[in-house]
Design a protein around this motif. Structure first.
Motif, PDB file in Angstrom:
ATOM      1  N   MET A   1      53.692 -25.957  -3.831  1.00 18.20           N
ATOM      2  CA  MET A   1      55.126 -26.242  -3.735  1.00 18.20           C
ATOM      3  C   MET A   1      55.643 -26.163  -2.309  1.00 18.20           C
ATOM      4  O   MET A   1      56.478 -26.957  -1.887  1.00 18.20           O
ATOM      5  CB  MET A   1      55.923 -25.266  -4.615  1.00 18.20           C
ATOM      6  N   THR A   2      55.153 -25.179  -1.554  1.00 20.83           N
ATOM      7  CA  THR A   2      55.762 -24.862  -0.264  1.00 20.83           C
ATOM      8  C   THR A   2      54.870 -25.111   0.942  1.00 20.83           C
ATOM      9  O   THR A   2      55.371 -25.264   2.058  1.00 20.83           O
ATOM     10  CB  THR A   2      56.180 -23.382  -0.228  1.00 20.83           C
ATOM     11  N   GLY A   3      53.558 -25.106   0.748  1.00 20.62           N
ATOM     12  CA  GLY A   3      52.644 -25.192   1.876  1.00 20.62           C
ATOM     13  C   GLY A   3      52.592 -23.918   2.699  1.00 20.62           C
ATOM     14  O   GLY A   3      52.068 -23.907   3.813  1.00 20.62           O
ATOM     15  N   LEU A   4      53.101 -22.829   2.136  1.00 18.05           N
ATOM     16  CA  LEU A   4      53.217 -21.565   2.857  1.00 18.05           C
ATOM     17  C   LEU A   4      52.361 -20.486   2.204  1.00 18.05           C
ATOM     18  O   LEU A   4      52.036 -20.578   1.015  1.00 18.05           O
ATOM     19  CB  LEU A   4      54.685 -21.110   2.863  1.00 18.05           C
ATOM     20  N   PRO A   5      52.021 -19.442   2.963  1.00 15.17           N
ATOM     21  CA  PRO A   5      51.313 -18.304   2.349  1.00 15.17           C
ATOM     22  C   PRO A   5      52.208 -17.618   1.331  1.00 15.17           C
ATOM     23  O   PRO A   5      53.442 -17.670   1.446  1.00 15.17           O
ATOM     24  CB  PRO A   5      51.016 -17.390   3.540  1.00 15.17           C
ATOM     25  N   ILE A   6      51.601 -16.967   0.357  1.00 16.65           N
ATOM     26  CA  ILE A   6      52.382 -16.274  -0.659  1.00 16.65           C
ATOM     27  C   ILE A   6      52.733 -14.876  -0.153  1.00 16.65           C
ATOM     28  O   ILE A   6      51.848 -14.082   0.156  1.00 16.65           O
ATOM     29  CB  ILE A   6      51.632 -16.214  -2.007  1.00 16.65           C
ATOM     30  N   PRO A   7      54.040 -14.557  -0.046  1.00 17.96           N
ATOM     31  CA  PRO A   7      54.450 -13.220   0.396  1.00 17.96           C
ATOM     32  C   PRO A   7      54.531 -12.272  -0.798  1.00 17.96           C
ATOM     33  O   PRO A   7      55.430 -12.367  -1.622  1.00 17.96           O
ATOM     34  CB  PRO A   7      55.831 -13.472   1.018  1.00 17.96           C
ATOM     35  N   LEU A   8      53.580 -11.356  -0.890  1.00 19.09           N
ATOM     36  CA  LEU A   8      53.513 -10.454  -2.038  1.00 19.09           C
ATOM     37  C   LEU A   8      54.274  -9.154  -1.787  1.00 19.09           C
ATOM     38  O   LEU A   8      55.138  -8.771  -2.565  1.00 19.09           O
ATOM     39  CB  LEU A   8      52.054 -10.159  -2.376  1.00 19.09           C
ATOM     40  N   GLY A   9      53.936  -8.469  -0.706  1.00 19.77           N
ATOM     41  CA  GLY A   9      54.592  -7.194  -0.421  1.00 19.77           C
ATOM     42  C   GLY A   9      54.531  -6.870   1.055  1.00 19.77           C
ATOM     43  O   GLY A   9      53.798  -7.504   1.821  1.00 19.77           O
ATOM     44  N   GLY A  10      55.314  -5.890   1.456  1.00 19.57           N
ATOM     45  CA  GLY A  10      55.339  -5.492   2.853  1.00 19.57           C
ATOM     46  C   GLY A  10      55.625  -4.011   2.987  1.00 19.57           C
ATOM     47  O   GLY A  10      55.797  -3.300   1.996  1.00 19.57           O
ATOM     48  N   ILE A  11      55.675  -3.555   4.223  1.00 18.39           N
ATOM     49  CA  ILE A  11      56.025  -2.179   4.545  1.00 18.39           C
ATOM     50  C   ILE A  11      57.404  -2.178   5.176  1.00 18.39           C
ATOM     51  O   ILE A  11      57.686  -2.981   6.076  1.00 18.39           O
ATOM     52  CB  ILE A  11      55.014  -1.547   5.521  1.00 18.39           C
ATOM     53  N   ALA A  12      58.271  -1.295   4.701  1.00 13.49           N
ATOM     54  CA  ALA A  12      59.640  -1.225   5.223  1.00 13.49           C
ATOM     55  C   ALA A  12      59.995   0.220   5.536  1.00 13.49           C
ATOM     56  O   ALA A  12      59.478   1.154   4.913  1.00 13.49           O
ATOM     57  CB  ALA A  12      60.627  -1.806   4.207  1.00 13.49           C
ATOM     58  N   ALA A  13      60.876   0.402   6.513  1.00 13.23           N
ATOM     59  CA  ALA A  13      61.331   1.730   6.925  1.00 13.23           C
ATOM     60  C   ALA A  13      62.839   1.817   6.792  1.00 13.23           C
ATOM     61  O   ALA A  13      63.557   0.825   7.001  1.00 13.23           O
ATOM     62  CB  ALA A  13      60.912   2.011   8.370  1.00 13.23           C
ATOM     63  N   ARG A  14      63.319   3.005   6.439  1.00 19.22           N
ATOM     64  CA  ARG A  14      64.770   3.213   6.320  1.00 19.22           C
ATOM     65  C   ARG A  14      65.450   2.901   7.642  1.00 19.22           C
ATOM     66  O   ARG A  14      65.057   3.413   8.700  1.00 19.22           O
ATOM     67  CB  ARG A  14      65.082   4.655   5.939  1.00 19.22           C
ATOM     68  N   LYS A  15      66.483   2.079   7.607  1.00 21.99           N
ATOM     69  CA  LYS A  15      67.196   1.720   8.821  1.00 21.99           C
ATOM     70  C   LYS A  15      67.805   2.939   9.495  1.00 21.99           C
ATOM     71  O   LYS A  15      67.962   2.971  10.719  1.00 21.99           O
ATOM     72  CB  LYS A  15      68.266   0.676   8.511  1.00 21.99           C
ATOM     73  N   GLY A  16      68.131   3.962   8.689  1.00 21.86           N
ATOM     74  CA  GLY A  16      68.721   5.173   9.230  1.00 21.86           C
ATOM     75  C   GLY A  16      67.815   5.940  10.171  1.00 21.86           C
ATOM     76  O   GLY A  16      68.271   6.830  10.903  1.00 21.86           O
ATOM     77  N   LEU A  17      66.511   5.622  10.185  1.00 19.17           N
ATOM     78  CA  LEU A  17      65.589   6.285  11.107  1.00 19.17           C
ATOM     79  C   LEU A  17      65.826   5.875  12.553  1.00 19.17           C
ATOM     80  O   LEU A  17      65.424   6.588  13.478  1.00 19.17           O
ATOM     81  CB  LEU A  17      64.135   5.975  10.717  1.00 19.17           C
ATOM     82  N   GLY A  18      66.454   4.728  12.735  1.00 14.84           N
ATOM     83  CA  GLY A  18      66.734   4.240  14.081  1.00 14.84           C
ATOM     84  C   GLY A  18      65.671   3.272  14.570  1.00 14.84           C
ATOM     85  O   GLY A  18      64.488   3.383  14.213  1.00 14.84           O
ATOM     86  N   LYS A  19      66.079   2.335  15.400  1.00 16.46           N
ATOM     87  CA  LYS A  19      65.172   1.261  15.840  1.00 16.46           C
ATOM     88  C   LYS A  19      63.982   1.782  16.634  1.00 16.46           C
ATOM     89  O   LYS A  19      62.862   1.296  16.498  1.00 16.46           O
ATOM     90  CB  LYS A  19      65.945   0.235  16.659  1.00 16.46           C
ATOM     91  N   GLY A  20      64.204   2.816  17.483  1.00 19.17           N
ATOM     92  CA  GLY A  20      63.113   3.334  18.286  1.00 19.17           C
ATOM     93  C   GLY A  20      62.009   3.944  17.458  1.00 19.17           C
ATOM     94  O   GLY A  20      60.822   3.656  17.667  1.00 19.17           O
ATOM     95  N   LEU A  21      62.362   4.782  16.493  1.00 16.20           N
ATOM     96  CA  LEU A  21      61.370   5.409  15.633  1.00 16.20           C
ATOM     97  C   LEU A  21      60.703   4.372  14.742  1.00 16.20           C
ATOM     98  O   LEU A  21      59.488   4.444  14.505  1.00 16.20           O
ATOM     99  CB  LEU A  21      62.026   6.503  14.787  1.00 16.20           C
ATOM    100  N   ILE A  22      61.456   3.404  14.267  1.00 16.24           N
ATOM    101  CA  ILE A  22      60.865   2.353  13.424  1.00 16.24           C
ATOM    102  C   ILE A  22      59.819   1.568  14.214  1.00 16.24           C
ATOM    103  O   ILE A  22      58.763   1.217  13.683  1.00 16.24           O
ATOM    104  CB  ILE A  22      61.960   1.427  12.858  1.00 16.24           C
ATOM    105  N   ARG A  23      60.064   1.303  15.498  1.00 19.39           N
ATOM    106  CA  ARG A  23      59.060   0.622  16.319  1.00 19.39           C
ATOM    107  C   ARG A  23      57.783   1.454  16.427  1.00 19.39           C
ATOM    108  O   ARG A  23      56.670   0.924  16.384  1.00 19.39           O
ATOM    109  CB  ARG A  23      59.619   0.329  17.714  1.00 19.39           C
ATOM    110  N   GLN A  24      57.930   2.765  16.565  1.00 19.94           N
ATOM    111  CA  GLN A  24      56.758   3.645  16.638  1.00 19.94           C
ATOM    112  C   GLN A  24      55.989   3.657  15.315  1.00 19.94           C
ATOM    113  O   GLN A  24      54.752   3.680  15.299  1.00 19.94           O
ATOM    114  CB  GLN A  24      57.202   5.064  16.996  1.00 19.94           C
ATOM    115  N   ILE A  25      56.719   3.656  14.206  1.00 16.58           N
ATOM    116  CA  ILE A  25      56.076   3.616  12.885  1.00 16.58           C
ATOM    117  C   ILE A  25      55.317   2.303  12.729  1.00 16.58           C
ATOM    118  O   ILE A  25      54.171   2.279  12.251  1.00 16.58           O
ATOM    119  CB  ILE A  25      57.122   3.794  11.769  1.00 16.58           C
TER     120      ILE A  25
END
Length: 268
Positions: free
Chosen positions: A174-198
């Motif tokens: 249908m799309t010609g794209l890879p199937i996106p099944l799942g990912g890893i996400a971090a709470r936004k409240g941790l802050g952008k700097g810590l999320i980059r380190q994670i």
């Protein structure tokens, strides 16, 4: 003093392979301990709805509901070609029969459920269980067909089931794209700097696994439903790839397409 960050992921071979180095302290974030919390994917999806964990694996269907609170990491995705959910049954069914069937699914917020709703919008007799109970639900007659994920896609034919449709292949056509099944996400409240380190720690853990695949095998075997080494290795090869290291523009387009189709179908 070291602070703790909870990190949820599933006991499936692709996750235990990717995060073995984090689980054993070989990779981490300075000043923090990434504490593993292992659950099946639908339990993790539910926990994300309640913002329970600091960092978590979740289905992309679930992420579309919580992206105001969780930031998707660039690393750690389960995405690719030839790795999508498969609708199976005890006997061959035609697509026109599906809307009359009881369909068992591995969780309300799984991408497998979203794909079924996109492929068969009239199939409204939907039942939910954990992914490892799909075969039992079909064998007992509680359901007529079911959508399998994880290592079950490698074992369903040996278990006596037949494929009805490969939902990942349907998506790709249908799309010609890879199937996106799942990912890893971090709470936004941790802050952008810590999320980059994670994100960097997740990436480093995956690279370490790719450099020495044998290192993670004891951890994988401890948690895997399917213990045969050939199946474990096939599972890892299928679900861990270049998209696990970085989404890329193609991966981001796939996620955007999934969201667009879900909105058009009225399921988010």
């Amino acid at each position: 003093m070291t602070k703790q960050l909870t990190f949820g992921y599933s006991p499936c071979p692709n996750d235990t392979y990717m995060f073995n180095a984090i689980a054993h302290g070989a990779v981490g974030v300075d000043g923090y301990r990434l504490q593993p919390v292992l659950h099946d994917i639908e339990t993790l999806n539910g926990m994300a709805m309640d913002t329970v964990l600091d960092v978590t694996k979740l289905s992309f269907y679930a992420w579309l509901e919580v992206k105001d609170r969780y930031q998707l990491l660039d690393s750690g995705a389960a995405m690719g070609f030839g790795c999508g959910p498969v609708l199976i049954a005890r006997k061959q069914l035609t697509p026109t029969e599906i809307h009359r069937c009881r369909v068992v699914l591995p969780g309300r917020w799984t991408t497998a459920h979203l794909l079924l709703r996109l492929w068969a919008p009239k199939a409204d007799q939907r039942l939910f269980t954990t992914y490892d109970q799909i075969f039992n639900a079909l064998s007992s007659g509680r359901a007529d067909c079911g959508v399998i994920i994880h290592e079950s896609r490698f074992t369903f034919e040996a278990a006596g089931f037949t494929p009805v449709v490969d939902l990942g292949a349907w998506w790709e056509e249908m799309t010609g794209l890879p199937i996106p099944l799942g990912g890893i996400a971090a709470r936004k409240g941790l802050g952008k700097g810590l999320i980059r380190q994670i994100d960097a720690a997740v990436n480093a853990s995956i690279r370490r696994a790719m450099a020495d695949p044998e290192e993670a095998l004891p951890y994988i075997r401890r948690h895997a439903q399917e213990m045969e080494d050939a199946v474990l290795r096939a599972h890892v090869r299928t679900f861990v790839n270049d998209f696990s290291l970085a989404q890329t523009d193609l991966g981001r387009r796939a996620i955007e397409q999934l969201e667009s189709m879900a909105r058009d179908a009225g399921v988010i």
